[in-house]
Design an enzyme around this catalytic site. Structure first.
Site, PDB file in Angstrom:
ATOM      1  N   LYS A   1      41.897  48.863  36.409  1.00 28.14           N
ATOM      2  CA  LYS A   1      41.687  48.270  37.739  1.00 28.14           C
ATOM      3  C   LYS A   1      42.838  48.688  38.629  1.00 28.14           C
ATOM      4  CE  LYS A   1      42.054  43.592  39.563  1.00 28.14           C
ATOM      5  NZ  LYS A   1      41.628  42.200  39.427  1.00 28.14           N
TER       6      LYS A   1
HETATM    7  C1  R5P Z   1      45.386  40.714  39.902  1.00 31.49           C
HETATM    8  O1  R5P Z   1      46.484  40.929  39.636  1.00 31.49           O
HETATM    9  C2  R5P Z   1      44.907  39.331  40.106  1.00 31.49           C
HETATM   10  O2  R5P Z   1      44.968  38.702  38.936  1.00 31.49           O
HETATM   11  C3  R5P Z   1      43.508  39.316  40.663  1.00 31.49           C
HETATM   12  O3  R5P Z   1      42.579  39.557  39.655  1.00 31.49           O
HETATM   13  C4  R5P Z   1      43.383  40.336  41.730  1.00 31.49           C
HETATM   14  O4  R5P Z   1      44.416  40.165  42.628  1.00 31.49           O
HETATM   15  C5  R5P Z   1      42.034  40.382  42.401  1.00 31.49           C
HETATM   16  O5  R5P Z   1      41.902  39.451  43.332  1.00 31.49           O
HETATM   17  P1  R5P Z   1      41.931  39.798  44.877  1.00 31.49           P
HETATM   18  O6  R5P Z   1      40.677  40.579  45.147  1.00 31.49           O
HETATM   19  O7  R5P Z   1      41.942  38.486  45.560  1.00 31.49           O
HETATM   20  O8  R5P Z   1      43.164  40.594  45.144  1.00 31.49           O
END
Ligand code: R5P
Length: 292
Positions: free
Chosen positions: A205
């Site tokens: 990711k």
């Molecule tokens: C990642 O480090 C966090 O744990 C979240 O999964 C990530 O930030 C995704 O959330 P957002 O789309 O709000 O940034």
């Protein structure tokens, strides 16, 4: 270790050529994995489209009760049918999500920081693989801090989780972390995503950037785009579209879903891009129609 001074500078990502080792499986880099791994990966990436809509609501692990996630027990019932994968902590799953759903689970297993600290890069492995198995996790998510103070610890965490997960055929999702002072460039993301994949993660990711298609091409496992801060819905859909057009096999959005006034409609609109080849404009029109 290679002599860094001797590196050739130009790269060729062969963007015109598809990944050459997929065999007959729909997930990049997974053709040589065993049945159990492939089953879990198929719970994450649709066998029909090869793509996924993940919903990230694991923020509480270091941010507490973020705006929009105050009452997971009230949010999740209306949203769960509109996403493919729940990216969550074990505490959120066990307390606030009924187990009667047929979706993938990406379980956050690293933690150790809180938002009141200056440096968030030092984490530990917080969840045993046995507990992840008890929860039926389809992937174990580990944060990786390349170039930060906690780099060594996070690579150690990732490697230990991969070693444990492979014993039970559970995929690992490596999450590229970006700190306040870390650059969000293709150069950085190419480095971080490739390190994570070479260490054995099955999914990476990362954030969107210029030359995202090159980041994707150089990573031998599927990239799922991280959402990031809340944007106006039209811009968030453009971001999702650009990521999929650049080769991401899914998006993992949190705030751009749960901080909208209409989380289910937003998740559906994202799904149209991810699975149905909608343009950003078509998806935004769909969203506007859905919330009328
Ligand atoms: C990642 O480090 C966090 O744990 C979240 O999964 C990530 O930030 C995704 O959330 P957002 O789309 O709000 O940034």
């Amino acid at each position: 270790m290679a002599d860094l001074d001797g590196n050739k500078i130009e790269h060729n990502y062969h963007l015109e050529k598809a990944f050459a080792c997929n065999g007959n499986f729909h997930v990049k880099g997974a053709a040589n994995l065993d049945w159990g791994m492939k089953k879990h990966l198929s719970n994450i990436f649709s066998p029909k489209t090869g793509n996924t809509v993940m919903f990230a609501f694991d923020h509480g692990y270091f941010m507490g009760s973020v705006s929009g996630l105050e009452r997971l027990d009230l949010l999740m019932p209306g949203l769960i049918d509109h996403i493919d994968v729940l990216m969550a902590t074990r505490g959120a799953l066990r307390t606030c999500v009924k187990p009667n759903f047929r979706k993938g689970v990406a379980l956050r297993v690293s933690s150790g920081s809180s938002m009141i600290q200056e440096d968030l890069s030092e984490e530990v492995i917080a969840v045993d693989v046995e507990d992840a198995i008890r929860l039926g996790a389809d992937a174990l998510a580990v944060q990786v801090f390349i170039g930060a103070k906690g780099q060594l610890a996070s690579i150690d965490n990732l490697s230990k989780v991969i070693n444990a997960a492979y014993r039970y055929s559970i995929p690992v999702l490596g999450v590229v972390a970006v700190g306040k002072d870390m650059e969000r460039t293709d150069k950085y993301f190419k480095l971080a995503t490739r390190i994570i994949a070479e260490l054995g993660a099955n999914i990476v990711k990362t954030y969107y950037c210029d030359k995202f298609d090159e980041v994707v091409a150089a990573c031998p496992v599927p990239i799922v785009m991280a959402g990031g801060k809340k944007l106006p819905e039209k811009e968030a859909l453009e971001l999702a579209f650009n990521a999929i057009a650049g080769g991401a096999r899914g998006v993992d959005m949190g705030r751009n879903i749960f901080q909208t006034a209409h989380p289910a409609a937003m998740a559906d609109a994202i799904g149209k891009i991810v699975h149905r080849k909608y343009t950003a404009k078509e998806a935004y029109e769909y969203y506007c129609e859905a919330i009328k």
